[in-house]
Design an enzyme around this catalytic site. Structure first.
Site, short mmCIF file in Angstrom:
data_model
loop_
_atom_site.label_atom_id
_atom_site.label_comp_id
_atom_site.label_asym_id
_atom_site.label_seq_id
_atom_site.Cartn_x
_atom_site.Cartn_y
_atom_site.Cartn_z
N CYS A 160 -25.64 -9.22 1.78
CA CYS A 160 -25.56 -7.92 2.40
C CYS A 160 -23.96 -7.15 1.89
O CYS A 160 -23.82 -6.35 1.16
CB CYS A 160 -25.72 -7.62 3.47
SG CYS A 160 -24.99 -8.78 4.69
N1 LIG Z 1 -29.36 -9.88 8.47
C1 LIG Z 1 -29.00 -9.23 7.20
O1 LIG Z 1 -28.34 -8.38 7.38
C2 LIG Z 1 -29.23 -9.98 5.95
C3 LIG Z 1 -28.63 -9.32 4.91
C4 LIG Z 1 -29.10 -9.96 3.56
C5 LIG Z 1 -29.33 -11.54 3.45
N2 LIG Z 1 -29.76 -11.99 4.78
C6 LIG Z 1 -30.22 -13.45 4.48
O2 LIG Z 1 -31.78 -13.23 4.61
C7 LIG Z 1 -32.17 -14.57 5.38
C8 LIG Z 1 -33.08 -14.09 6.58
O3 LIG Z 1 -31.95 -13.25 7.56
P1 LIG Z 1 -32.41 -12.93 8.91
O4 LIG Z 1 -31.31 -12.07 9.37
O5 LIG Z 1 -33.79 -12.32 9.09
O6 LIG Z 1 -32.42 -13.91 9.94
P2 LIG Z 1 -33.06 -14.43 11.06
O7 LIG Z 1 -33.08 -13.05 11.97
O8 LIG Z 1 -32.13 -15.36 11.99
O9 LIG Z 1 -34.28 -15.07 10.83
C9 LIG Z 1 -34.80 -16.08 10.17
C10 LIG Z 1 -36.28 -16.65 10.32
O10 LIG Z 1 -35.93 -17.77 9.75
C11 LIG Z 1 -36.97 -18.84 10.56
N3 LIG Z 1 -36.51 -20.07 10.42
C12 LIG Z 1 -35.18 -20.43 10.84
N4 LIG Z 1 -34.95 -21.77 10.54
C13 LIG Z 1 -36.25 -22.35 9.94
C14 LIG Z 1 -36.82 -23.42 9.40
N5 LIG Z 1 -36.18 -24.51 9.55
N6 LIG Z 1 -37.85 -23.54 9.00
C15 LIG Z 1 -38.82 -22.40 8.82
N7 LIG Z 1 -38.34 -21.31 9.31
C16 LIG Z 1 -37.09 -21.08 9.83
C17 LIG Z 1 -36.75 -18.37 12.04
O11 LIG Z 1 -38.25 -18.27 12.34
P3 LIG Z 1 -38.89 -18.40 13.87
O12 LIG Z 1 -38.42 -16.99 14.38
O13 LIG Z 1 -40.11 -18.47 13.59
O14 LIG Z 1 -37.97 -19.57 14.44
C18 LIG Z 1 -36.05 -16.94 11.98
O15 LIG Z 1 -37.06 -15.99 12.54
C19 LIG Z 1 -31.07 -15.30 5.55
O16 LIG Z 1 -30.93 -16.38 4.61
C20 LIG Z 1 -29.93 -14.29 5.57
O17 LIG Z 1 -28.66 -14.81 5.17
C21 LIG Z 1 -29.71 -11.38 5.97
#
Ligand SMILES: NC(=O)c1ccc[n+]([C@@H]2O[C@H](COP(=O)([O-])OP(=O)(O)OC[C@H]3O[C@@H](n4cnc5c(N)ncnc54)[C@H](OP(=O)(O)O)[C@@H]3O)[C@@H](O)[C@H]2O)c1
Length: 380
Positions: A160
């Site tokens: 981001c």
């Molecule tokens: N948030 C942002 O603004 C943003 C921006 C750009 C990129 N990203 C990237 O996008 C990705 C997702 O971000 P997010 O903000 O959506 O994160 P998040 O809200 O923490 O969600 C990640 C999801 O991944 C699942 N997960 C975690 N560990 C896992 C594992 N070992 N095996 C399978 N599933 C697993 C979890 O599922 P459960 O809920 O089922 O446990 C969780 O809901 C990350 O890599 C982040 O760096 C995020």
């Protein structure tokens, strides 16, 4: 391509791996608005299969689909394109399984962004387990790599902070690389940037009524920004990057200071007087025909509320009073242009759909109202 697919009533079957996180939820919201997509596979780590509306009540009567733990054979038979909304190091366990079976992948994590695996291992403190696909993944920043994205089967969606920094600096580093002496990026993000399940993220107690810097000059998006800017400049570009955490849910605003080795008045040939207006015109020209980039007029600068809940990136530029300084102020919604919005934009390019299909702001007030009602759970 667009015409052919429309004529055939082409519906793309997609899966979201990690649907319960912030970006997964946002993908669901966007893809439900998309006229050529059918969401057909969802995963979360659950004790039993659950309806997505049990996890997110706002999807009741909108999406009747069960969410379960990842199962490869079920995934393969259900979808043709997969969004990986997973933490880094987890994506590289899943992506190769899907790619091997010819499925297309858009990975939102950092696993495939840094082309130099040693850099990845140094910054993310983990061994890279899929160097074969690392070479093939296209960096998915639509305004910079559009032609490659159109041909891609595998996208590394940008970080981001990185997306905003690269978009803010691309015209300058591409057109005037020789005159850039230093770049300082002062970034502020809402707390959703850390993810819902972040282990190293701050607690609500730390966020509420607070404002603070973190990972000062040591944030993992630094090498990604440097990699992409260096490619554009065709020379090594270094940045100083300091992120801050805002006590709001979403949005990133960056104030970027570009110090020049020559006075801005002598940028380029030495004859042209570079004023704010000339810089603004240079940016407008660079981003002409890019539907999601809005360059502000002289004296105007973006605020977060201009871009929240939209896929826009707004950029304001000023030539400093100090003639060797350019100030750029820019903003995006981290969950849209900084993550899921960019991912859908990339999908649109990969499949020849309209670039803005399924992406907010939506075209009519009626549509906007519909979204608001769905999101707040009201049915009027
Ligand atoms: N948030 C942002 O603004 C943003 C921006 C750009 C990129 N990203 C990237 O996008 C990705 C997702 O971000 P997010 O903000 O959506 O994160 P998040 O809200 O923490 O969600 C990640 C999801 O991944 C699942 N997960 C975690 N560990 C896992 C594992 N070992 N095996 C399978 N599933 C697993 C979890 O599922 P459960 O809920 O089922 O446990 C969780 O809901 C990350 O890599 C982040 O760096 C995020």
């Amino acid at each position: 391509m667009l015409l052919t697919r429309k004529a055939e009533n082409f519906m793309l079957r997609v899966g979201i791996i990690g649907a319960r996180g912030y970006t997964g939820e946002e993908l669901l919201n966007l893809l439900l608005q998309h006229s050529q997509v059918k969401i057909n596979y969802l995963t979360a780590r659950v004790d039993r299969p659950v309806k997505i509306s049990e996890l997110f009540p706002q999807f009741k009567n909108r999406l009747d689909l069960v969410c379960d733990n990842f199962n490869l054979s079920h995934a393969l038979e259900s979808a043709d394109l997969f969004f990986l909304a997973l933490p880094h190091t987890t994506s590289m366990d899943v992506a190769p399984l899907l790619r091997k079976r010819g499925k297309k992948v858009i990975d939102l994590s950092a696993d495939y962004r840094l082309k130099d695996f040693k850099l990845y291992e140094a910054w993310y403190k983990a061994k890279h387990k899929d160097r074969k696909n690392l070479k093939k993944a296209v960096y998915g920043l639509a305004e910079i790599h559009k032609a490659d994205i159109r041909e891609a089967d595998f996208i590394a969606n940008p970080g981001c902070y990185s997306a905003l920094a690269i978009l803010s600096l691309a015209p300058l580093v591409k057109v005037r690389p020789a005159q850039i002496k230093s770049i300082i990026i002062d970034a502020k993000s809402g707390y959703s940037g850390a993810g819902r399940k972040s282990t190293d993220g701050p607690s609500w107690g730390e966020i509420k009524d607070n404002f603070k810097a973190y990972k000062v000059d040591s944030h993992q998006h630094t090498p990604e920004i440097e990699q992409e800017l260096s490619k554009l400049a065709k020379k090594k570009i270094k940045v100083t990057f300091v992120p801050h955490l805002l006590p709001i849910e979403r949005g990133i605003l960056e104030t970027i200071y570009v110090r020049l080795s020559v006075p801005s008045a002598s940028l380029g040939t030495g004859k042209c007087q570079v004023s704010s207006v000339k810089l603004i015109n240079m940016y407008k020209d660079f981003y002409k025909n890019q539907p999601f980039i809005r360059i502000k007029n002289e004296g105007e600068f973006p605020s977060l509320s201009d871009v929240q809940h939209s896929n826009f990136c707004d950029i304001g530029i000023k030539a400093g009073k100090d003639k060797k300084l350019i100030i750029i102020i820019s903003a995006i919604d981290n969950l849209l242009k900084g993550a899921s919005g960019e991912a859908v934009q990339n999908m649109n390019l990969m499949y020849g759909f309209r670039e803005s299909e399924g992406l907010p702001p939506f075209e009519t007030t009626g549509q906007r109202e519909k979204i608001k009602r769905f999101r707040t759970g009201f049915t009027i």
